[in-house]
Design a protein around this motif. Structure first.
Motif, PDB file in Angstrom:
ATOM      1  N   GLY A  56       0.795  -1.227   0.000  1.00  0.00           N
ATOM      2  CA  GLY A  56       0.000   0.000   0.000  1.00  0.00           C
ATOM      3  C   GLY A  56       0.821   1.268   0.000  1.00  0.00           C
ATOM      4  N   GLY A  57       2.114   1.173  -0.396  1.00  0.00           N
ATOM      5  CA  GLY A  57       2.982   2.358  -0.352  1.00  0.00           C
ATOM      6  C   GLY A  57       3.103   3.095  -1.667  1.00  0.00           C
ATOM      7  N   ALA A  58       2.451   2.599  -2.730  1.00  0.00           N
ATOM      8  CA  ALA A  58       2.582   3.223  -4.047  1.00  0.00           C
ATOM      9  C   ALA A  58       1.281   3.914  -4.446  1.00  0.00           C
ATOM     10  N   ARG A  59       1.441   5.056  -5.117  1.00  0.00           N
ATOM     11  CA  ARG A  59       0.268   5.812  -5.574  1.00  0.00           C
ATOM     12  C   ARG A  59       0.521   6.312  -6.995  1.00  0.00           C
ATOM     13  N   MET A  60      -0.550   6.483  -7.738  1.00  0.00           N
ATOM     14  CA  MET A  60      -0.471   7.071  -9.075  1.00  0.00           C
ATOM     15  C   MET A  60      -1.466   8.216  -9.128  1.00  0.00           C
ATOM     16  N   ASN A  61      -0.940   9.400  -9.409  1.00  0.00           N
ATOM     17  CA  ASN A  61      -1.768  10.616  -9.376  1.00  0.00           C
ATOM     18  C   ASN A  61      -2.537  10.711  -8.055  1.00  0.00           C
ATOM     19  N   ASP A  62      -1.810  10.398  -6.963  1.00  0.00           N
ATOM     20  CA  ASP A  62      -2.304  10.505  -5.588  1.00  0.00           C
ATOM     21  C   ASP A  62      -3.386   9.479  -5.235  1.00  0.00           C
ATOM     22  N   ALA A  63      -3.630   8.515  -6.120  1.00  0.00           N
ATOM     23  CA  ALA A  63      -4.587   7.437  -5.818  1.00  0.00           C
ATOM     24  C   ALA A  63      -3.810   6.158  -5.557  1.00  0.00           C
TER      25      ALA A  63
END
Length: 417
Positions: A376-383
């Motif tokens: 759960g540590g990765a995000r794309m465009n803050d999602a």
């Protein structure tokens, strides 16, 4: 410390925490009070750039020059062909003469940011020990220099002893390194009147060797001074990050990433790093370092701006801060973020988001990227990202994508024009 130095240089570096050991503190202090003094620090050319691990001693040289003395940056064009075995588990890879010269050119660009070079009394000088080591006659060197070294004593140095205690091979080539480094000090005394060698505390044995040799051969009165080997408050080696070494070359690490490294300093290290890596007065460093709660974050910004300004300039520091505020406070993209640019051809069959995270430098490998997503540590465009196999095509990059690893590390992915 019982002796209280009077020279500006020693008073400054002691107050800032630079001093680990000195062979004769009072003698060096008295020498400094008599006028400009020449010192050197040696750097083997093992990479295309210096990194944050070198920055402590670069700042030491800067203080040396600022307090009216002459620094020598000695490039190890000769000793790099041997490789320093100090506290290493294995032999360094051998580089070609062309690789060494290219590395020296890259390192010089860094030194130019911190030191003023020239022909004046306190101007810095860059020398290359290949100038005297490459032409040595082996038999003459053994007879004139080698006879002053005790193998028994050399085996007792911790840098060698720790290698042998672990039953790890130490080649004869590497064993010669400490003799060559000692000879450097002798030559610099002869050629430049250099009376002080400085370095990290892991170099203590090599520095003492040079002092002993110069005293035996020339009866020279010379000195050695070492700085502490730094770790962060959580025990990690200074200068390392999840992405690898923190390079001092803007082409190998962007000014924004460099700024962000300092902004991410742990609370407990802020005051200490301000004293070591900036020129902010000591009292102000201590005040900033003592701040609590949200206020310590502003102290970290002061640290990041000051360190980045010294290396990359005030404009780059201001741009990095503006980008950080946009990314963290406003959730924006930030034009100065590290950027991965892909061609339409590369995206023809799509590319997984795990690969993008790896190629943008936010993870060391695909395995690390998948673990980051799974935890759960990765995000794309803050999602939040949940699918490591999510495929990205050219159409998805009509607008740049922002990738994030945790709360503090970000990168942009863009389509080449």
């Amino acid at each position: 410390m019982t002796y209280q130095p009077k020279s500006e240089f020693l008073r400054e570096i002691i107050a800032r925490g630079f001093l680990a050991d000195c062979t004769d503190l009072q003698g060096l202090d008295e020498t400094l009070l008599k006028g400009p003094v020449t010192c050197y620090i040696g750097y083997d050319a093992t990479a295309k750039s210096l990194h944050v691990g070198h920055l402590l001693n670069i700042m030491l040289l800067r203080w040396w020059q600022k307090t009216g003395n002459r620094p020598i940056t000695l490039m190890g064009g000769g000793t790099t062909k041997v490789g320093d075995p100090s506290f290493r588990a294995d032999e360094r890879p051998l580089l070609t003469a062309e690789q060494i010269d290219a590395n020296i050119a890259g390192m010089q660009r860094v030194f130019d940011r911190y030191l003023g070079y020239g022909a004046g009394e306190t101007d810095a000088v860059m020398l290359n020990n290949a100038d005297w080591l490459d032409g040595l006659n082996y038999l003459d060197f053994l007879r004139d220099i080698g006879r002053h070294f005790s193998v028994n004593r050399m085996l007792s140095f911790e840098s060698v002893k720790s290698r042998l205690d672990r039953e790890q091979s130490l080649s004869f080539l590497e064993f010669n390194y400490m003799i060559l480094q000692a000879y450097d000090f002798l030559e610099l005394y002869r050629r430049e009147g250099c009376v002080l060698q400085m370095g990290g505390s892991d170099q203590w044995g090599n520095i003492v060797n040079g002092i002993d040799l110069s005293r035996r051969v020339l009866e020279a009165e010379i000195f050695g001074l070492t700085t502490p080997l730094l770790t962060t408050s959580d025990g990690k080696k200074m200068g390392k990050s999840q992405g690898g070494a923190i390079w001092l070359d803007g082409e190998m690490l962007s000014p924004y990433e460099f700024w962000q490294f300092w902004r991410n300093t742990t609370d407990a290290d802020v005051g200490r790093f301000l004293k070591l890596y900036t020129e902010i007065p000591v009292a102000e460093c201590e005040r900033l370092g003592s701040l609590q709660g949200a206020e310590i974050n502003e102290a970290k910004i002061v640290l990041a701006n000051a360190v980045t300004t010294l290396l990359h300039g005030a404009e780059a520091a201001a741009a990095a801060e503006a980008t950080a505020r946009e990314v963290f406070e406003k959730g924006g993209m930030g034009e100065d973020l590290p950027t991965l640019t892909l061609s339409a051809a590369e995206l023809a069959e799509g590319i997984s988001v795990a690969q993008l995270i790896t190629r943008s430098g936010l993870a060391k490998s695909g395995k690390d990227a998948k673990r980051l997503i799974a935890e759960g540590g990765a995000r794309m465009n803050d999602a939040a990202l949940t699918d490591a196999g999510l495929m990205i095509g050219a159409a998805d990059l009509a607008q740049p994508i922002k990738l994030s690893a945790g709360k503090k590390r970000h990168a942009l992915v863009m389509l080449a024009e």
